[in-house]
Scaffold this active site. Structure first.
Site, short mmCIF file in Angstrom:
data_model
loop_
_atom_site.label_atom_id
_atom_site.label_comp_id
_atom_site.label_asym_id
_atom_site.label_seq_id
_atom_site.Cartn_x
_atom_site.Cartn_y
_atom_site.Cartn_z
N LYS A 110 15.91 1.86 57.17
CA LYS A 110 14.99 0.72 57.22
C LYS A 110 14.52 0.47 58.65
O LYS A 110 13.34 0.21 58.89
CB LYS A 110 15.69 -0.53 56.64
CG LYS A 110 15.90 -0.46 55.12
CD LYS A 110 16.80 -1.56 54.58
CE LYS A 110 17.05 -1.35 53.08
NZ LYS A 110 17.91 -2.38 52.47
N ASP B 299 13.84 -9.67 51.08
CA ASP B 299 14.37 -8.99 49.90
C ASP B 299 13.95 -9.69 48.60
O ASP B 299 14.13 -9.16 47.52
CB ASP B 299 15.91 -8.98 49.94
CG ASP B 299 16.48 -7.69 50.53
OD1 ASP B 299 15.90 -6.62 50.27
OD2 ASP B 299 17.50 -7.78 51.24
N GLN C 260 22.33 -6.70 54.15
CA GLN C 260 22.54 -5.52 53.30
C GLN C 260 23.68 -5.76 52.31
O GLN C 260 24.75 -6.23 52.69
CB GLN C 260 22.82 -4.30 54.20
CG GLN C 260 22.92 -2.99 53.44
CD GLN C 260 21.61 -2.55 52.78
OE1 GLN C 260 20.53 -2.88 53.25
NE2 GLN C 260 21.70 -1.83 51.69
#
Ligand code: GUN
Length: 299
Positions: A54, A121, A98
């Site tokens: 990422k 997200d 994460q």
């Protein structure tokens, strides 16, 4: 029939070139780079690879990224303090925590602390709610990646029977919401599907999957979708990333299913690169939203 292989890597490169041009315009206009904060708790090897990918992608398009590495023993309140600090930092536009988090951490509580305008997200209940109501603020990255693969391959969803296997909060559930909506940011042709959402308690799974015109596998079990479960000519999208002794494999038995499907995404090199790309899109969008909120940019 041998299926057309839908190359997610090429598509991701193309999309990243487009995002890079928009990031560059944003920087010219605002004199600041969109910034993503990535929070990684513990030493899960797969998570470390995802976060590295990422951050590499951020760099490629001109987005700044900052890494916050917290030890495996981090408590819920320590993670919460980190998130609150990132919420207060006006230079941080997107916050990515994460998953999975270590077991001592109350993951839902931590994710709910993220400022919804920085929730790249799209996991925050506000953003899930907006998506459910058909007016999303951010699109969840993997479901958005699935839509991009379909639209850029000329495959529409309106009126089609889409069967999704897997009801996770990250993929199955939000994808079902997006595809069954009346419209999408890509137009009504990329919504309006008839969606069947299958899961671990579904009876006669193969009867459902065989009726799919578009089959999405998001189960997390290596090669669980066999050729016998697929209708000839179906479009097969494999969201699975499973680490096995044979290397990375998807949820679909690729070699067998590619003999009967019309289109199929490989693993690796299918949906994975698009998930990362959609995170970049959301970080740029978050930076714009926050400037609009502060009255520094018009819509
Ligand atoms: N772990 C697996 N997929 C994801 C994702 O899309 N976002 C985050 N934050 N963690 C994940």
């Amino acid at each position: 029939m041998t299926a057309q292989r839908l190359n997610g890597r090429d598509l991701a490169n193309q999309l990243q070139t487009e995002i890079a041009a928009r990031v560059s315009q944003f920087i010219d206009h605002t004199r600041t780079a969109p910034t993503l904060a990535a929070v990684l708790v513990g030493e899960d090897a797969a998570s470390a690879v995802y976060v590295r990918n990422k951050r590499t992608a951020c760099k490629r398009v001109g987005i700044e990224s900052r890494l916050f590495l917290l030890p495996k023993s981090t408590s819920s309140s320590e993670l919460e303090r980190q998130i609150e600090q990132l919420n207060r930092d006006d230079e941080v536009n997107g916050i990515l925590v994460q998953l999975p988090l270590p077991p001592q951490i109350d993951a839902p509580k931590s994710l709910e602390l993220i400022n919804p305008l920085k929730d790249v997200d799209a996991f925050h209940p506000h953003n899930v709610g907006l998506l459910a109501l058909g007016r999303p603020r951010f699109l969840p990255c993997t479901p958005h990646g699935v839509l991009q693969v379909l639209v850029r391959s000329g495959l529409s969803t309106a009126g089609k029977h889409v069967v999704i296997v897997g009801r996770s909060d990250i993929v199955g559930k939000p994808l079902a919401m997006l595809l069954s909506a009346k419209d999408s940011h890509l137009g009504p042709e990329m919504a309006n599907a008839t969606v069947t959402l299958c899961h671990s308690r579904t009876k006669s799974l193969a009867d459902h999957t065989r009726s799919a015109e578009i089959l999405v596998a998001a189960i997390g079990r290596p090669q669980a979708i066999t050729a016998a479960m697929v209708q000839p000519g179906a479009v097969v999208i494999d969201v699975g990333i499973n680490r096995t002794e044979q290397g990375l494999v998807g949820d679909v038995d690729f070699d067998a299913v590619a003999q009967i499907a019309s289109h199929i995404t490989p693993v690796p090199g299918g949906i994975g690169p698009l998930t990362v790309t959609m995170l970049l899109e959301n970080t740029l969008h978050a930076a714009r939203l926050q400037r609009i909120e502060r009255g520094l940019l018009s819509e």
